[in-house]
Design an enzyme around this catalytic site. Structure first.
Site, mmCIF file in Angstrom:
data_model
loop_
_atom_site.group_PDB
_atom_site.id
_atom_site.type_symbol
_atom_site.label_atom_id
_atom_site.label_comp_id
_atom_site.label_asym_id
_atom_site.label_seq_id
_atom_site.Cartn_x
_atom_site.Cartn_y
_atom_site.Cartn_z
ATOM 1 N N ILE A 16 0.870 -1.268 -0.165
ATOM 2 C CA ILE A 16 -0.089 -0.016 -0.080
ATOM 3 C C ILE A 16 0.836 1.294 0.190
ATOM 4 O O ILE A 16 0.893 2.472 -0.808
ATOM 5 C CB ILE A 16 -1.212 0.126 1.095
ATOM 6 C CG1 ILE A 16 -1.882 -1.086 0.932
ATOM 7 C CG2 ILE A 16 -1.565 1.302 1.342
ATOM 8 C CD1 ILE A 16 -2.916 -1.273 2.356
ATOM 9 N N GLY A 130 -4.325 -0.526 8.687
ATOM 10 C CA GLY A 130 -4.018 -1.959 9.016
ATOM 11 C C GLY A 130 -5.142 -2.417 9.688
ATOM 12 O O GLY A 130 -5.900 -1.933 10.565
ATOM 13 N N ASP A 159 -14.259 1.645 1.246
ATOM 14 C CA ASP A 159 -15.745 0.888 1.300
ATOM 15 C C ASP A 159 -16.571 1.698 0.539
ATOM 16 O O ASP A 159 -17.284 1.519 -0.309
ATOM 17 C CB ASP A 159 -16.274 0.493 2.503
ATOM 18 C CG ASP A 159 -14.922 -0.593 3.212
ATOM 19 O OD1 ASP A 159 -14.909 -1.518 2.664
ATOM 20 O OD2 ASP A 159 -14.537 -0.046 4.318
ATOM 21 N N HIS A 187 -15.060 -1.964 9.237
ATOM 22 C CA HIS A 187 -14.292 -2.382 7.961
ATOM 23 C C HIS A 187 -14.214 -3.834 8.116
ATOM 24 O O HIS A 187 -13.340 -4.447 8.140
ATOM 25 C CB HIS A 187 -13.211 -1.568 7.807
ATOM 26 C CG HIS A 187 -12.315 -2.020 6.792
ATOM 27 N ND1 HIS A 187 -12.848 -1.883 5.240
ATOM 28 C CD2 HIS A 187 -11.029 -2.671 6.396
ATOM 29 C CE1 HIS A 187 -11.949 -2.287 4.424
ATOM 30 N NE2 HIS A 187 -10.946 -3.022 4.971
HETATM 31 P P1 NAD Z 1 2.310 -5.591 3.034
HETATM 32 O O1 NAD Z 1 2.639 -6.904 3.801
HETATM 33 O O2 NAD Z 1 2.654 -5.479 1.944
HETATM 34 O O3 NAD Z 1 2.963 -4.509 4.012
HETATM 35 C C1 NAD Z 1 2.969 -4.246 5.316
HETATM 36 C C2 NAD Z 1 4.079 -3.450 5.856
HETATM 37 O O4 NAD Z 1 4.043 -3.510 7.227
HETATM 38 C C3 NAD Z 1 5.400 -4.569 5.653
HETATM 39 O O5 NAD Z 1 6.507 -3.820 4.967
HETATM 40 C C4 NAD Z 1 5.710 -4.858 7.016
HETATM 41 O O6 NAD Z 1 6.959 -5.124 7.425
HETATM 42 C C5 NAD Z 1 5.247 -3.676 7.644
HETATM 43 N N1 NAD Z 1 5.013 -3.923 9.361
HETATM 44 C C6 NAD Z 1 4.499 -4.964 9.694
HETATM 45 N N2 NAD Z 1 4.856 -4.794 11.055
HETATM 46 C C7 NAD Z 1 5.286 -3.721 11.377
HETATM 47 C C8 NAD Z 1 5.306 -2.706 12.551
HETATM 48 N N3 NAD Z 1 5.396 -3.337 13.710
HETATM 49 N N4 NAD Z 1 5.964 -1.417 12.378
HETATM 50 C C9 NAD Z 1 5.970 -1.185 11.061
HETATM 51 N N5 NAD Z 1 5.489 -1.790 10.015
HETATM 52 C C10 NAD Z 1 5.379 -2.931 10.201
HETATM 53 O O7 NAD Z 1 0.782 -5.250 3.488
HETATM 54 P P2 NAD Z 1 -0.223 -4.118 2.539
HETATM 55 O O8 NAD Z 1 -0.928 -4.784 1.594
HETATM 56 O O9 NAD Z 1 0.517 -2.821 2.611
HETATM 57 O O10 NAD Z 1 -1.366 -3.796 3.809
HETATM 58 C C11 NAD Z 1 -1.104 -3.373 5.094
HETATM 59 C C12 NAD Z 1 -2.317 -3.597 6.061
HETATM 60 O O11 NAD Z 1 -3.579 -2.803 5.448
HETATM 61 C C13 NAD Z 1 -2.802 -4.962 6.240
HETATM 62 O O12 NAD Z 1 -3.421 -5.169 7.387
HETATM 63 C C14 NAD Z 1 -4.139 -4.772 5.048
HETATM 64 O O13 NAD Z 1 -5.099 -5.775 5.833
HETATM 65 C C15 NAD Z 1 -4.489 -3.471 5.649
HETATM 66 N N6 NAD Z 1 -5.540 -3.026 4.385
HETATM 67 C C16 NAD Z 1 -6.651 -2.150 5.067
HETATM 68 C C17 NAD Z 1 -7.454 -1.582 4.074
HETATM 69 C C18 NAD Z 1 -8.699 -0.518 4.971
HETATM 70 O O14 NAD Z 1 -9.536 -0.482 3.865
HETATM 71 N N7 NAD Z 1 -8.733 -0.482 5.807
HETATM 72 C C19 NAD Z 1 -7.456 -1.679 2.778
HETATM 73 C C20 NAD Z 1 -6.118 -2.359 2.424
HETATM 74 C C21 NAD Z 1 -5.467 -3.058 3.087
HETATM 75 C C1 LMR Z 2 -9.583 -4.353 1.851
HETATM 76 O O1 LMR Z 2 -10.758 -4.073 2.023
HETATM 77 O O2 LMR Z 2 -9.374 -4.488 0.474
HETATM 78 C C2 LMR Z 2 -8.532 -4.469 2.680
HETATM 79 O O3 LMR Z 2 -9.216 -4.482 4.145
HETATM 80 C C3 LMR Z 2 -7.740 -5.841 2.495
HETATM 81 C C4 LMR Z 2 -8.915 -6.951 2.951
HETATM 82 O O4 LMR Z 2 -8.195 -7.759 3.796
HETATM 83 O O5 LMR Z 2 -9.810 -7.068 2.449
#
Ligand code: NAD
Ligand code: LMR
Length: 332
Positions: A16, A130, A159, A187
């Site tokens: 992200i 996250g 969303d 979410h």
């Molecule tokens: P990713 O695995 O590509 O990246 C996550 C990063 O976080 C990694 O580089 C990891 O090393 C780092 N990380 C882990 N623990 C950490 C810590 N203690 N401190 C700092 N960095 C840390 O994942 P992503 O695809 O970038 O997704 C990240 C988060 O966002 C996930 O939990 C995912 O489910 C969430 N997400 C939420 C939404 C939303 O709508 N709210 C949408 C998409 C993804």
């Molecule tokens: C999303 O809504 O795409 C993120 O929260 C990632 C997931 O786990 O669905």
């Protein structure tokens, strides 16, 4: 020129952040005249990857970026920070629910809340991305008691954007013609995407979405399910969770927090409940909000019918369960 704004991005070496950092750096969020200091946090084993991201950010040669700090120490990242995108957490895999991540992720938000509490500006504005985003935001706020609770939010804008895009596509109008879709609650797959108060601009005339769609069955079933399950559908197809759209939504959320909502329109954000709409106080619940002077307020007085009431309560019940599990995990 203004002083640089100190902007934290956690999970800065992840997928992200790779989209998010570019948009933030070029001024999409804080404006084209606002210089930035980027404070990038990830875990120690990711420092080499993060270094590569820093090289690329430098190579973009963006004038707004005055300084970049890459660190594995939350106290360095949060020092005097003005805004934080809390992305760093494990994403779910196919077949998981977002709350299955609670055990793995919630302690991250406890520790980073404690760090922010000690070193960040008290005015810091925080969006938690996250997962499970609502509960992580609630925990972060609990462990940062010196920062006002209103400064902690979580992202349900993805969303909202998904819901808006589904309606626009159904009606064959532009995404920008659909306004005031609401996401209530968590979410998660219990969220309630609600179009009862939404409008659409059709040939210059504003009509309600239910009037325009003329298909209650679709709005109560397929539409809601599609939005609730969209994250899982992306994971199934991409084998990775959404990243480009998540980054865009995080930018939309923070941009609107800084610059305000337009006229009478509203957007959805996970915010700390004050009991509005009968939702338990203290839950991090997605509500429709209006924003003025960098301050959000929950839109009051919307009519809630029986169908909506049940959906709003079901997602609140899930948030209560998640919060109890998260508190137990943090206190263990
Ligand atoms: P990713 O695995 O590509 O990246 C996550 C990063 O976080 C990694 O580089 C990891 O090393 C780092 N990380 C882990 N623990 C950490 C810590 N203690 N401190 C700092 N960095 C840390 O994942 P992503 O695809 O970038 O997704 C990240 C988060 O966002 C996930 O939990 C995912 O489910 C969430 N997400 C939420 C939404 C939303 O709508 N709210 C949408 C998409 C993804
Ligand atoms: C999303 O809504 O795409 C993120 O929260 C990632 C997931 O786990 O669905």
């Amino acid at each position: 020129m203004a002083e640089p704004l100190k902007v934290v991005v956690t999970g800065a070496a992840g997928q992200i952040a790779y989209s998010l950092l570019f948009s933030v750096a070029k001024g999409d969020v804080f404006g084209p005249d606002q210089p930035l200091e980027l404070l990038l946090l990830d875990i120690t084993p990711m420092m080499e990857v993060l270094n590569g991201v820093v090289m690329e950010l430098m190579d973009c040669a963006i004038p707004l970026v005055k300084n970049i700090v890459a660190t594995d120490d939350p106290k360095v990242a949060f020092k005097d920070a003005d805004a934080a995108f809390m992305v760093g957490a494990m994403p779910r895999k196919e077949g998981m629910e977002r709350k299955d991540l609670l055990k793995a992720n919630v302690r991250i938000f406890k520790a980073q809340g404690q760090a922010a509490d000690q070193v960040a500006k008290k005015s810091i504005k925080i969006i938690v991305v996250g997962n499970p985003a609502n509960t992580n935001a609630c925990i972060m706020s609990k462990y940062a008691p010196s920062i006002p609770k209103a400064n902690f939010t979580c992202m349900t804008r993805l969303d909202q954007n998904r819901a808006q895009a589904q309606i626009a596509s159904k009606l064959g109008v532009s995404n920008g013609d659909v306004t005031n879709v609401i996401i209530w609650g968590n979410h998660s797959s219990t969220q309630f995407p609600d179009v009862a108060h939404a409008s659409v601009n059709i040939n210059g005339k504003k009509v309600t979405v239910p009037e325009a769609v003329k298909n209650d069955n679709y709005l109560k079933n397929e539409f809601i399910k599609t939005v609730q399950q969209r994250g899982a559908a992306v994971i199934k197809a991409r084998k990775l969770s959404s990243a480009m759209s998540a980054a865009k939504a995080a930018c939309d959320h923070m941009h609107d927090w800084f610059f305000g909502t337009k006229g009478n329109d509203f957007v959805s954000m996970g915010v700390i409940s004050d009991g509005s709409y009968g939702i338990r106080e203290g839950l991090m619940y997605s509500y429709p909000v209006r924003i003025k002077n960098k301050t959000w307020s929950i839109v009051q007085g919307l009519d809630i019918n029986q169908f909506a009431r049940e959906k709003m309560d079901a997602t609140a019940a899930e948030l209560t369960e998640e919060l109890e599990a998260a508190l137990a995990e943090c206190e263990a």
